[in-house]
Design a protein around this motif. Sequence first.
Motif, mmCIF file in Angstrom:
data_model
loop_
_atom_site.group_PDB
_atom_site.id
_atom_site.type_symbol
_atom_site.label_atom_id
_atom_site.label_comp_id
_atom_site.label_asym_id
_atom_site.label_seq_id
_atom_site.Cartn_x
_atom_site.Cartn_y
_atom_site.Cartn_z
ATOM 1 N N THR A 71 15.462 2.989 -42.940
ATOM 2 C CA THR A 71 16.204 1.867 -43.323
ATOM 3 C C THR A 71 17.904 2.174 -43.908
ATOM 4 O OG1 THR A 71 14.171 0.748 -44.247
ATOM 5 C CG2 THR A 71 16.301 -0.124 -45.319
ATOM 6 N N THR A 72 18.585 1.201 -43.635
ATOM 7 C CA THR A 72 20.178 1.375 -44.043
ATOM 8 C C THR A 72 20.453 0.246 -45.071
ATOM 9 O OG1 THR A 72 20.563 2.339 -41.830
ATOM 10 C CG2 THR A 72 22.493 1.388 -43.439
ATOM 11 N N ARG A 89 15.001 -1.798 -38.085
ATOM 12 C CA ARG A 89 14.865 -1.864 -36.667
ATOM 13 C C ARG A 89 13.447 -2.587 -36.170
ATOM 14 N NH1 ARG A 89 18.438 -2.518 -33.521
ATOM 15 N NH2 ARG A 89 17.452 -1.337 -31.749
ATOM 16 N N HIS A 90 12.864 -3.329 -37.355
ATOM 17 C CA HIS A 90 11.876 -4.229 -36.805
ATOM 18 C C HIS A 90 12.318 -5.579 -36.123
ATOM 19 C CE1 HIS A 90 8.101 -6.512 -37.081
ATOM 20 N NE2 HIS A 90 7.440 -5.323 -37.160
ATOM 21 N N GLY A 125 20.150 -10.962 -36.870
ATOM 22 C CA GLY A 125 19.525 -10.144 -36.072
ATOM 23 C C GLY A 125 20.567 -9.058 -35.177
ATOM 24 N N ASP A 126 20.108 -8.084 -34.927
ATOM 25 C CA ASP A 126 20.926 -7.024 -33.809
ATOM 26 C C ASP A 126 20.988 -7.804 -32.716
ATOM 27 O OD1 ASP A 126 20.665 -5.389 -36.178
ATOM 28 O OD2 ASP A 126 19.261 -4.026 -35.390
ATOM 29 N N GLY A 131 16.069 -5.349 -34.394
ATOM 30 C CA GLY A 131 16.263 -5.244 -35.637
ATOM 31 C C GLY A 131 17.140 -6.423 -36.432
ATOM 32 N N LYS A 132 17.056 -6.087 -37.605
ATOM 33 C CA LYS A 132 17.671 -7.279 -38.583
ATOM 34 C C LYS A 132 18.308 -6.633 -39.487
ATOM 35 C CE LYS A 132 13.797 -7.592 -40.573
ATOM 36 N NZ LYS A 132 12.771 -6.565 -39.970
ATOM 37 N N SER A 133 19.206 -7.514 -40.310
ATOM 38 C CA SER A 133 19.706 -7.182 -41.670
ATOM 39 C C SER A 133 19.775 -8.490 -42.519
ATOM 40 C CB SER A 133 21.357 -6.977 -41.567
ATOM 41 O OG SER A 133 21.427 -5.699 -40.755
#
Length: 140
Positions: A71-72, A89-90, A125-126, A131-133
């Motif tokens: 996790t970042t 990255r889920h 979303g990435d 993934g997502k933030s």
Amino acid sequence: MIPAPHTLPYRHVLTLPTGPGAVRLARETAEQALAEWGIGAHHPAVGPALLILSELVTNSVRHAAEVSPQTTVIYAAGPECLVFAVHDRHPRRPRLYGADGAGPGGLATVVELTHGLGGTAVVRGDADGRGKSVWITLPL
């Protein structure tokens, strides 16, 4: 208008294992960074910001650890705002609001605290969809 995180004078990025100890490490890092940036522990936004951060990292540990070993957390601040994001990255993107758009969804505490401080919460979303933030912006 609140500036983009990369334009803010203070920035820190922490990548950590998505597992036990992640919440504590993310929170301790935030406390240290905020203190270094001159945002004291008694500032009215700090307590709620740390709770919001803890909730977001907890969600990554609970729901993403199996597919996202890391996790970042991105921390940024300027004279008028505090910004942070939690990325994993889920592929599942959590809802911030209920199905009718009127109330909180899965991140009720995060949204309630963020809006109560006059801030914003956004899920991004990435580009690859894997993934997502969750980005939080709080006025100081």
